[in-house]
Design an enzyme around this catalytic site. Sequence first.
Site, short mmCIF file in Angstrom:
data_model
loop_
_atom_site.label_atom_id
_atom_site.label_comp_id
_atom_site.label_asym_id
_atom_site.label_seq_id
_atom_site.Cartn_x
_atom_site.Cartn_y
_atom_site.Cartn_z
N SER A 1 0.81 -1.21 0.05
CA SER A 1 -0.03 0.07 -0.03
C SER A 1 0.88 1.19 -0.14
CB SER A 1 -0.86 -0.05 1.40
OG SER A 1 -1.59 1.13 1.06
N GLY A 2 0.45 2.25 -1.05
CA GLY A 2 1.34 3.28 -1.09
C GLY A 2 2.64 3.44 -1.75
N THR B 1 -1.75 2.65 -8.12
CA THR B 1 -2.80 3.52 -8.86
C THR B 1 -2.35 4.75 -9.60
OG1 THR B 1 -3.89 2.94 -6.97
CG2 THR B 1 -4.63 4.63 -8.29
N ASN C 1 -1.17 5.45 3.22
CA ASN C 1 -1.24 6.00 1.90
C ASN C 1 -2.36 7.16 1.83
OD1 ASN C 1 -1.72 6.91 -0.84
ND2 ASN C 1 -1.91 4.93 -1.57
N SER D 1 -5.33 5.49 -0.62
CA SER D 1 -5.47 4.11 -0.67
C SER D 1 -6.57 3.62 -1.30
CB SER D 1 -5.04 3.80 0.87
OG SER D 1 -4.92 2.34 0.53
N SER D 2 -6.29 2.95 -2.14
CA SER D 2 -7.59 2.08 -2.95
C SER D 2 -7.95 1.22 -1.83
CB SER D 2 -7.06 1.33 -4.18
OG SER D 2 -6.11 2.28 -4.99
N GLY E 1 -2.88 -2.93 -2.24
CA GLY E 1 -1.65 -3.49 -2.16
C GLY E 1 -1.26 -4.17 -0.63
N GLU F 1 -0.95 -5.25 3.01
CA GLU F 1 -0.81 -4.25 4.15
C GLU F 1 -0.99 -5.06 5.47
OE1 GLU F 1 -4.10 -1.58 3.06
OE2 GLU F 1 -5.42 -2.79 3.81
N1 ATP Z 1 5.11 8.45 -10.13
C1 ATP Z 1 4.59 9.08 -9.07
N2 ATP Z 1 4.94 10.56 -9.06
C2 ATP Z 1 4.55 11.22 -7.94
N3 ATP Z 1 4.01 10.71 -6.94
C3 ATP Z 1 3.72 9.29 -6.84
C4 ATP Z 1 4.07 8.36 -7.95
N4 ATP Z 1 3.55 7.38 -7.62
C5 ATP Z 1 2.78 7.70 -6.24
N5 ATP Z 1 3.13 8.61 -5.83
C6 ATP Z 1 2.60 9.03 -4.67
O1 ATP Z 1 2.27 8.37 -3.89
C7 ATP Z 1 0.66 8.15 -3.42
C8 ATP Z 1 0.48 6.76 -3.26
O2 ATP Z 1 0.46 6.05 -4.31
P1 ATP Z 1 -0.79 5.21 -4.87
O3 ATP Z 1 -2.05 5.59 -4.51
O4 ATP Z 1 -0.61 4.70 -6.25
O5 ATP Z 1 -0.37 3.87 -4.05
P2 ATP Z 1 -0.99 2.58 -4.22
O6 ATP Z 1 -0.06 1.52 -4.22
O7 ATP Z 1 -2.21 2.68 -5.12
O8 ATP Z 1 -1.59 2.31 -2.71
P3 ATP Z 1 -2.80 1.41 -2.41
O9 ATP Z 1 -2.60 -0.08 -2.21
O10 ATP Z 1 -2.93 1.87 -0.92
O11 ATP Z 1 -3.67 1.62 -3.16
C9 ATP Z 1 0.05 9.05 -4.47
O12 ATP Z 1 -0.98 9.53 -3.98
C10 ATP Z 1 1.31 10.01 -4.98
O13 ATP Z 1 1.23 10.88 -4.20
MG MG Z 2 -3.93 2.29 -5.21
#
Ligand code: ATP
Ligand code: MG
Length: 1108
Positions: free
Chosen positions: A107-108, A112, A157, A160-161, A387, A389
């Site tokens: 997660s994070g 996404t 996050n 977070s999804s 992700g 967690e």
């Molecule tokens: N390529 C990127 N450039 C800039 N910031 C990023 C990038 N990827 C992720 N982030 C930052 O990290 C945060 C978390 O990313 P994201 O929501 O994609 O995580 P995740 O893997 O989908 O988590 P979860 O499993 O909780 O959904 C985003 O809100 C953003 O602020």
């Molecule tokens: Mg996500």
Amino acid sequence: MEVKTSLLDNMIGVGDMVLLEPLSEDSFLENLQKRFDHNEIYTYIGSVVISMNPYRSLPIFTPDKVEEYRNRNFYELSPHIYALADEAYRSLRDQDKDQCILITGESGAGKTEASKLVMSYVAAVCGKGQEVNKVKEQLLQSNPVLEAFGNAKTVRNDNSSRFGKYMDIEFDFKGDPLGGVISNYLLEKSRVVKQPRGERNFHVFYQLLSGASDDTLRKLKLDRDFSKYNYLSLDSAAVNGLDDAANFRTVRNAMQIVGFMEDEVQSVLELVAAVLKLGNIEFKPESRCNGTDESRIKDKNDLKEMCELLGIEQSVLERAFSYRTVEAKMEKVSTTLNVAQAYYARDALAKNLYSRLFSWLVTRINESIKAQTKTRHKVMGVLDIYGFEIFEDNSFEQFIINYCNEKLQQIFIELTLREEQEEYVREGIEWTNIEYFNNAIICDLIENNQNGILAMLDEECLRPGTVTDETFLDKLNTVCAEHQHFESRLSKNSKFLTDHSLPHNCFRIQHYAGKVLYRVEGFVDKNNDLLYRDLSQAMYKANHSLIKQLFPEGNPAKVNLKRPPTAGFQFRASVGTLMKNLQTKNPNYIRCIKPNDKKASHIFTDSLVRHQVRYLGLMENVRVRRAGYAFRQAYEPCLERYKMLCKRTWPHWRGPAREGVEVLMTDLQVPAEEFSYGRSKIFIRNPRTLFFLEERRRQCLEDLATLIQKIYRGWKCRTQFLLLKKSQVTVAAWYRRYAQQKKYKRIKSATTVVQSYTRGWQARKLLRELKYQKRCEEAVTTIAAFWHGTQARRELRRLKEEARRKHAVAVIWAYWQGLKVRREYRKFFRANAGKKIYDFTIQRIIQKYFLNLKSTMPSMSPIDKNWPTRPYLFLDGVHTDLRRIFHLWRCKKYRSQFTEEKKAVYEEKLEASEIFKDKKALYPSSVSQPFKGDYLEISKNPKYQKLNSAVDEKVLLADVVNKINRANGKGTARIFLLTKKSVVLADQKTGQVKASVPLPDLSSVSVSTQTDGFFALRLKEGSASAVKGDFLLSSEHLIEIITKLHRVGATTADMEQLNVDISDEFLVQFKQDKVCVKFIQGVPKNGNSVSCKRKNNRLLEVSVPTTP
Ligand SMILES: Nc1ncnc2c1ncn2[C@@H]1O[C@H](COP(=O)(O)OP(=O)(O)OP(=O)(O)O)[C@@H](O)[C@H]1O
Ligand SMILES: [Mg+2]
């Protein structure tokens, strides 16, 4: 062998971990950190992309970058997620292979974000056009909507999804997007009613309260203040860098683009508001007389507002919160709910309401974005699942999420590590096995049908008797005790008995990514996912289209006593389907790594990253890649692809494909260590070799393309030349024809001119000759004429001379004879010569008079007064007589032409003249008017049919007359009919007979001498008709009426001749009195020509205009 250096060479650290030297965990991490510090967040392991979350925006996602990576080889540029997206898109488009992008990480870690980058890259490089752009826009805009409803801030996050998402993007054969299908996996709905400390509820609640207009909030009966809502955690309501208000506008806009109707958006917001309201409903205990506790709603205001929002009857919902009806075997039992149960029911309703709304949103989005065509699609699946967690307090949701991640890890291992190694063995390639951790054993612990944790949970949920989370844990303790990845304090495995990190109500699983301690509390409930039927029925009764759809089981007509499948069962089934789906596609991996726990940029926490590198199996991944071969391909497609690089294999290789490939490789002098021949495939060790082949192929293709181009151009030019030549010949032929035609016409016209000149000249010559000839002839004729004239005149002169002489002789002789006779008869002549001369002269004069009269006779018209003048007085008597005789004769002639009728008319006219001429001043004006008799056309006019039938005799005269009223001298219109026997007076309008007087009763008629039309019909005294008295009438046709009356009198046997008195004063007998009618000359009043006035009892005075 000369190889074009790849950009991989000039990188910070090593761009592809396969090239890392020496390879160790430390060097791996060092390389990652070095790159991360230089903003190089992407690194390859072969074709797998490792993505480090930068936690800040980097300038590497610009449109320029998209262009840079477009249509480039994977290893040609520095590692980038775009390179992976491009590779996947191109092999989908060009090689017709369905693709899936598997994004994993905790997660994070940035899954996404990565999925959005992939989608936006594909959207940017695929086709364009109005329809395509609309599809792209809808696909991209589905993200903000789903994120608002399915994402939340967690400690790990901020976005977070809280649901799993797999999206299939469908393309046509050109690579243009047609639409998509989204599948969602188990939303973490427990978050709706309770959030761990430091976390928030789903974004949409905060977005609605911050971003909606005052008006919208008023309609939804909401307050902007978060603190008013029990379901919203307050300690982290505002998140740094998250503008809820702006995001609300983005979401609304996105909903509109995706195709939500305005009323659908409104319904969705109403449901969100209803969930908030639901959270505010609170219960208080109330004891009943039978000793049981019952719950009551504390403040009904929120309940009321929620019911109003959803169109639910308040009492129905209130009852559903207080009672629970259990149906079993046709029996219904109602039990009261205590406060805890009421809260449970409320939360269950809120969770169900929200999660069903979320599923509806996904379905609705799918409806909008689904591909319209039915042709076969190419598919690119993008998987962005929650992700892995580990929280302080992990429950059923984390268990499910982590199970899903285990499955993804499994598929990664399956396809990259195991599959690859197995392939080497299968293909007979020399291979030293590489050890890696296969998490299939953990998957089995969870999903095994007999003794897997999910199966145990289901069994427990369905078991009759008391079922609690503790009994479930007991079951696990028994069944899973021996499993090496399962740990529980009370399990049969004694080694955990003293493990104090393991609380009694928990079990621990050693996941591939670490150990996670799960608290069993809520497992059974959440797996059961039951909503009291009373609540679902209450919801179904709602007067709200969306709510009704969301609770179909509440329909009383469809009561289903069967239990719905458990949440765990459903999730396992859908994950199973997903895995099967992914296995049919070509996988592309993005492995996301989280650099630190602080959501901060520039911080690289070594231990955290090391842990992720370990559990993601990245080292093993590199080792397998390094020990193995970067690329493999079956001999046939390989030969097909590269056969142009060798003369012997180009254009056709007749032998077996493998031999062809061997010939090819030998010919290309590829070092032997760079490749191996498998049973059905060739294995290429180094990507460089592949690039070398590809580069050579590209060059060769260029040469081939040039050749094709050359031949094509040659062919095209030749064809064009031939066409031009053919055209030229045609044009020339046409031109020649045209020129010849023109020349011919010129010659022809010249010939015609010459000919015409010649002919003209000849004609003129001939004309001249003819004219000369004619002149000669004329001259001859003239001369002859003159000559003959001269001759004739001479002859005439001679003849005249001769005649004169003869005449002279005769005269002389006559004179001589006369002289002789006179001398001889002189004595007889003198006695009667005077009388004879006189008679002769008279005779001659009369003769001449008659001849003259004959030529000067007047016309035959009897009124022609002309007559020639008398020549001699002695003819006077004859002349007058002749004139009279002639006049009589011509009158007779004229009369003889008359018909009998005309004769009668003239006779009448004659009679009129005899009666009135010079006696009555009206007469002259009547002369020229013909006597018509029947002025009313009485026999033809249907109006007088009755009247006509009342009169037996033939009608001699019918006219409208005025009957003068003795009392006032005014006239009344009456129809006047005259027959041979009587005079009839009838009403003009009705035709009714007013009076009928037989003619013998008439004694006389009196008229004036003036121009008036008054006449009095006087009746014989003592006759039958005389009783009423005389009639004083007036008519325009007076002359005709009197004449006709007179004539009838003359022709009727039993009647005396009618007297016509003409005098300006006469007496009229009106009944008893005699009245004198007097005519005077003067100017009548009122512009009337004649006016009649009663002067006194005995006098009627008629004024007649003065006769001019
Ligand atoms: N390529 C990127 N450039 C800039 N910031 C990023 C990038 N990827 C992720 N982030 C930052 O990290 C945060 C978390 O990313 P994201 O929501 O994609 O995580 P995740 O893997 O989908 O988590 P979860 O499993 O909780 O959904 C985003 O809100 C953003 O602020
Ligand atoms: Mg996500």
